[in-house]
Write a protein that holds these residues in place. Structure first.
Motif, short mmCIF file in Angstrom:
data_model
loop_
_atom_site.label_atom_id
_atom_site.label_comp_id
_atom_site.label_asym_id
_atom_site.label_seq_id
_atom_site.Cartn_x
_atom_site.Cartn_y
_atom_site.Cartn_z
N LEU A 1 -6.29 -0.73 -4.28
CA LEU A 1 -5.79 -1.95 -5.02
C LEU A 1 -5.53 -1.64 -6.31
N PRO A 2 -4.26 -1.43 -6.83
CA PRO A 2 -4.02 -0.91 -8.25
C PRO A 2 -4.59 -2.05 -8.97
N GLY A 3 -5.07 -1.50 -10.12
CA GLY A 3 -5.43 -2.58 -11.35
C GLY A 3 -5.30 -1.90 -12.73
N ASP A 4 -6.42 -1.62 -13.48
CA ASP A 4 -6.25 -1.12 -15.04
C ASP A 4 -5.59 0.40 -14.52
N GLY A 5 -4.61 0.59 -15.76
CA GLY A 5 -3.90 1.70 -15.66
C GLY A 5 -2.59 1.47 -15.04
N GLY A 6 -2.44 0.30 -14.15
CA GLY A 6 -0.90 0.22 -13.53
C GLY A 6 -0.82 1.02 -12.23
N LEU A 7 0.46 0.92 -11.79
CA LEU A 7 0.51 1.41 -10.54
C LEU A 7 0.59 3.14 -10.71
N TYR A 8 0.88 3.78 -11.64
CA TYR A 8 0.83 5.13 -11.86
C TYR A 8 -0.68 5.44 -11.64
N ALA A 9 -1.52 4.93 -11.98
CA ALA A 9 -3.03 5.48 -12.09
C ALA A 9 -3.47 5.25 -10.52
N ALA A 10 -3.03 4.16 -9.56
CA ALA A 10 -3.41 3.92 -8.45
C ALA A 10 -2.67 5.22 -7.38
N LEU A 11 -1.33 5.48 -7.98
CA LEU A 11 -0.88 6.37 -7.25
C LEU A 11 -1.50 7.80 -7.57
N TRP A 12 -2.11 8.11 -8.53
CA TRP A 12 -2.73 9.27 -8.84
C TRP A 12 -3.96 9.18 -7.98
N ASP A 13 -4.67 8.10 -7.81
CA ASP A 13 -5.89 7.82 -7.10
C ASP A 13 -5.78 8.13 -5.62
N LEU A 14 -4.78 7.44 -5.13
CA LEU A 14 -4.63 7.74 -3.68
C LEU A 14 -4.13 8.96 -3.21
N SER A 15 -3.16 9.77 -4.19
CA SER A 15 -3.04 10.94 -3.61
C SER A 15 -4.06 12.10 -3.77
N SER A 16 -4.78 11.94 -5.03
CA SER A 16 -5.86 12.63 -5.15
C SER A 16 -6.96 12.50 -4.07
N ALA A 17 -7.14 11.54 -3.46
CA ALA A 17 -8.13 11.18 -2.24
C ALA A 17 -8.08 12.11 -1.16
N GLY A 18 -6.49 12.18 -1.02
CA GLY A 18 -6.25 13.23 0.21
C GLY A 18 -5.93 14.44 -0.25
N GLY A 19 -5.70 14.86 -1.45
CA GLY A 19 -5.27 15.99 -2.03
C GLY A 19 -3.82 16.39 -1.59
N ARG A 20 -3.05 15.52 -1.74
CA ARG A 20 -1.58 15.15 -1.31
C ARG A 20 -0.69 15.22 -2.51
N GLY A 21 0.34 15.74 -2.43
CA GLY A 21 1.49 15.29 -3.48
C GLY A 21 2.44 14.04 -2.79
N PHE A 22 3.30 13.71 -3.51
CA PHE A 22 4.11 12.45 -2.85
C PHE A 22 5.45 12.85 -3.67
N ASP A 23 6.33 11.92 -3.13
CA ASP A 23 8.03 11.71 -3.58
C ASP A 23 8.17 10.23 -3.42
N ILE A 24 8.29 9.73 -4.76
CA ILE A 24 8.66 8.35 -4.71
C ILE A 24 9.90 8.14 -5.60
N ASP A 25 10.59 7.02 -5.12
CA ASP A 25 11.96 6.55 -5.85
C ASP A 25 11.52 5.46 -6.57
N LEU A 26 11.52 5.56 -8.09
CA LEU A 26 11.24 4.59 -9.07
C LEU A 26 12.13 3.22 -8.77
N ARG A 27 13.39 3.33 -8.30
CA ARG A 27 13.77 2.25 -8.28
C ARG A 27 13.59 1.38 -7.14
#
Length: 221
Positions: free
Chosen positions: A97-123
């Protein structure tokens, strides 16, 4: 090495170590390569509402009464609650659940939890027009603005998950996928950037700007 040198090395290490300045999102489940990244609900809802409230009468002077009210109630009107059983049934393997730090912080946390990179489209990241307008006034990055009220999910069937929420009248988009790299790629057209370490929430900038105006003797933005 002398004690003095050891002390100096430790001090240098502390200076180069990055200290997180926003809360860490709790991740439920396991992230693996190949999963789709789905954002359920628009980003930056809580931040939009807070920033709109801090604009005071300036918001009413700039926009219609109806639009100003929508800005002030962005979170109330659009927040999505997380039903863990429903998410799992819909093929969600992990979420936060994103919160403080915004979506970017949540993306960091979700990807770090699995040790995985990602590819997203900002648009493809859902944003309210109210968010766009409020962020423009304050000069805020909406992707680093408090995003309480949405769900960031890693799902085996991303399009199906998004469709289920849309059928309930909610905003939901597949914004990318997890891969086997360690890089967090953010694409916007032909431009590609990489996700950086979580930064302080953008909402703090509104506090700083208000303080500066008060010191200058101003009565608003």
């Amino acid at each position: 090495m002398t004690q003095e040198n050891n002390s100096g090395a430790a001090e240098a290490s502390r200076k180069t170590f990055r200290v997180r300045q926003c809360r860490e999102a709790e991740v439920t489940g396991e992230v693996t390569a190949g999963l789709s990244i789905v954002l359920i609900g628009p980003a930056a809802l809580r931040g939009t509402e807070t920033a709109a409230m801090r604009l005071g009468k300036r918001l009413d002077e700039r926009f219609s009464a109806c639009f100003a009210e929508r800005c002030r109630n962005a979170y109330r009107d659009h927040a999505v609650e997380a039903d863990e059983k429903m998410l799992q049934k819909a093929g969600v393997k992990a979420f936060c659940l994103p919160g403080d730090g915004g979506l970017y912080a949540a993306l960091w946390d979700l990807s770090s939890a699995g040790g995985r990179g990602f590819d997203i489209d900002l648009r493809k990241i859902p944003l309210l027009q109210e968010t766009v307008e409020v962020c423009e006034i304050w000069d805020l990055n909406p992707y680093r603005l408090d995003s309480t009220g949405c769900i960031l999910a890693a799902a085996s069937c991303g399009e199906s998950l998004a469709a289920q929420y849309r059928a309930m009248g909610k905003t939901a988009e597949v914004i990318g996928w997890f891969d086997r790299t360690k890089a967090g790629k953010i694409r916007s057209g032909e431009t590609t950037t990489y996700l950086d370490f979580p930064a302080p929430d953008e909402i703090h900038k509104t506090e700083q700007q208000q303080t500066e105006k008060e010191k200058e003797g101003g009565n608003g933005l």
